[in-house]
Motif scaffolding. Structure first.
Motif, PDB file in Angstrom:
ATOM      1  N   TRP A   1      -7.798  -4.574  -3.623  1.00  0.00           N
ATOM      2  CA  TRP A   1      -7.648  -3.114  -3.652  1.00  0.00           C
ATOM      3  C   TRP A   1      -8.364  -2.481  -4.850  1.00  0.00           C
TER       4      TRP A   1
ATOM      5  N   LEU B   1     -14.434  -0.164   0.905  1.00  0.00           N
ATOM      6  CA  LEU B   1     -13.290   0.186   1.740  1.00  0.00           C
ATOM      7  C   LEU B   1     -12.807  -0.986   2.582  1.00  0.00           C
TER       8      LEU B   1
ATOM      9  N   VAL C   1     -11.080  -4.417   3.619  1.00  0.00           N
ATOM     10  CA  VAL C   1      -9.899  -5.143   3.164  1.00  0.00           C
ATOM     11  C   VAL C   1     -10.218  -6.638   3.160  1.00  0.00           C
TER      12      VAL C   1
ATOM     13  N   LYS D   1      -6.942   2.879  -1.631  1.00  0.00           N
ATOM     14  CA  LYS D   1      -6.885   1.673  -0.789  1.00  0.00           C
ATOM     15  C   LYS D   1      -5.512   1.028  -0.848  1.00  0.00           C
TER      16      LYS D   1
ATOM     17  N   GLN E   1      -2.914   3.082   1.225  1.00  0.00           N
ATOM     18  CA  GLN E   1      -3.266   3.686   2.505  1.00  0.00           C
ATOM     19  C   GLN E   1      -2.389   3.201   3.656  1.00  0.00           C
TER      20      GLN E   1
ATOM     21  N   ARG F   1      -5.236   2.813   7.590  1.00  0.00           N
ATOM     22  CA  ARG F   1      -6.382   1.902   7.665  1.00  0.00           C
ATOM     23  C   ARG F   1      -6.945   1.865   9.086  1.00  0.00           C
TER      24      ARG F   1
END
Length: 516
Positions: A97, A102, A104, A367, A370, A375
């Protein structure tokens, strides 16, 4: 005291409302509430911590003394991994994070995490015009350190939180790249800890294969522990010229023409529709007309892309003098134009004057908070992509972006791509002028479907011998990926340096087809 009671009562009412609506509903449909009341203050605390730490390091000069010790600690962790039988891949221990990407990174949970706490400027060599830094040094940190000394780096990628390591292992670009190339092309040496725990320095003349293979490898050849970057003299201002242009063909012609002029220190384009754009050219200078100085980085100033749009709406050219550091980070406050989707009233003068000093929220905190619902929402209804295509394909590329995405504004940034070995180089044997087309926002194309539309975009980019920046979602198959990128040197070194058991292949680390 009454003010404190009012604030307390307001927070209590807010918490009761969140409880009534449900936290997930608030985060999805009223995200600005969470961002304004929680993430912005928390982002300020983050900034204060890192600024105090940087000040302490500068006062105590501890970074150079402790660098060797920290590198030895990384080597010890790698050797310990080998003693354990090398059963898992390795990766950096930095939480996913915290990165600006962006994407994951689920691999952090299954790989051996190697802790790398390297975030200091190590040395400024004015004679060689080189700055030596650790990989977690950010662009905001580096420019703040160098500018008072009269120096800057040739390519200062946008957004304060971008790190040297991310810009080398991934890539970085700025409006000066038509002269200097990508961020990697301004680096003269890297230091890495390899899979066997050894420390190696590489440059164009020393371990040159490794030097050219490191960029775009996303940490799959070794752990970056230091980099040497070229410096250039800093000047006080950027004299920037705003030129509205209408008609797609004229936009492409004007942008190409300005990108070829070496007398332009900076070239950038913002497209507000298929046939409307503002082309900006800038020159570094120490002299300025006082009446035309615009400190665009001040918290109460309009967001830069909104400021630029005024010239388009008024259909007039303009000249301004922007302080250099303000120019380098001109898109930071609004995260280009992404912040308008998170805080819709963020550019309102009242908000800017009262709360603009807290903007932007840290991307890493966005992030972290979120949640799965946001997401998935972003993944299906939002794009953040940079496609690098030859300048000769600019008009066709913009038309493709319009049909498949229809996202505006679009960022245009030219760069020179030398014919060096490595994953990214021109198709021919000579240096070629390319352009980064950046699309950030919610697609308005009626037929947009995240996976299908992006695969169509990736197919087009491959067809013109372009490249996709690897920080964003990538939907290519393995064969398609290695059709886009030249893996010959990369695979050769992974074999030679026994990386196959130590690090995943770059495709497996970043592509959605491999991660799901």
């Amino acid at each position: 005291m009454s003010a404190l009671w009012s604030v307390g009562a307001g927070l209590l009412l807010l918490l009761l409302w969140v409880r009534h609506r449900g936290l997930e509903a608030v985060l999805v449909h009223h995200r600005w509430v969470f961002v304004c009341f929680f993430l912005l203050p928390l982002s300020i605390l983050f900034d204060i911590y890192y600024q105090l730490r940087a000040w302490a390091v500068w006062r105590l000069h501890s970074a150079p003394r402790q660098h060797a010790q920290r590198v030895r600690h990384i080597q010890e962790q790698v050797r310990e991994w080998k003693k354990e039988g090398s059963r898992r891949y390795m990766c950096t221990g930095r939480p996913g994070w915290l990165t600006v990407s962006l994407r994951v990174g689920k691999y952090k949970k299954t790989h051996k995490n190697i802790m790398i706490n390297l975030m200091d400027v190590l040395e400024v060599d004015s004679e060689r015009q080189i700055v030596r830094v650790e990989p977690l040094v950010s662009m905001g940190q580096l420019t703040a350190y160098l500018n008072p000394m009269g120096w800057t780096i040739p390519v200062v990628p946008e957004l304060d939180d971008l790190t040297v390591g991310g810009l080398i292992m991934g890539t970085g670009i700025e409006s000066s790249s038509h002269i200097y190339g990508l961020f990697q092309h301004t680096c003269v040496a890297y230091e890495l800890v390899l899979a066997d725990g050894s420390l190696v320095r590489c440059s164009p003349t020393e371990n040159s294969d490794l030097f050219y293979a490191v960029p775009w490898s996303c940490g799959t050849l070794g752990f970056l522990v230091a980099a040497e970057i070229k410096m250039i003299p800093a000047k006080k201002y950027v004299k920037i010229h705003y030129q509205p242009v209408r008609g797609l063909q004229k936009i492409c012609e004007k942008f190409t023409e300005e990108s070829k002029k070496k007398e332009n220190s900076f070239v950038e384009g913002l497209m507000y529709s298929l046939d409307e754009a503002v082309i900006m050219t800038g020159v570094l200078t120490d002299e300025a007309e006082q009446s035309k100085i615009n400190k665009i980085g001040n918290y109460y100033k309009p967001w830069f892309f909104k400021h630029v749009e005024k010239y388009l709406k008024a259909d007039r050219t303009g000249v301004e003098y922007i302080p250099s550091r303000h120019y380098y980070h001109r898109h930071t406050r609004s995260i280009f134009w992404e912040l308008q989707d998170i805080i819709p009233f963020g550019n309102n003068p009242v908000f800017r004057y009262l709360f603009g000093w807290m903007v932007p929220p840290k991307i890493s905190l966005l992030k972290l908070t979120q949640g799965e619902a946001i997401r998935k929402l972003y993944e299906q209804h939002h794009v953040v992509q940079d496609m690098l295509v030859p300048m000769k394909s600019l008009e066709k590329s913009i038309q493709t972006f319009h049909v498949d995405l229809n996202v505006y504004p679009i960022w245009l940034c030219p760069f020179i791509l030398p014919n060096n070995p490595g994953m990214v180089h021109p198709k021919g044997n000579e240096t070629e002028l390319y352009v980064d087309i950046g699309a950030y926002g919610e697609p308005k194309s009626k037929q947009f479907e995240a996976r299908a539309s992006m695969r169509q975009m990736e197919k087009f980019v491959r067809s013109v011998h372009g490249f996709q920046m690897l920080y964003a979602d990538c939907y290519m198959t393995r064969e398609e990926f290695w059709d886009m990128f030249d893996g010959s040197l990369y695979h050769k070194l992974r074999e030679q340096m026994n990386c196959k058991d130590a690090f995943p292949e770059v495709y497996d680390k970043i592509c959605k087809a491999a991660r799901h």
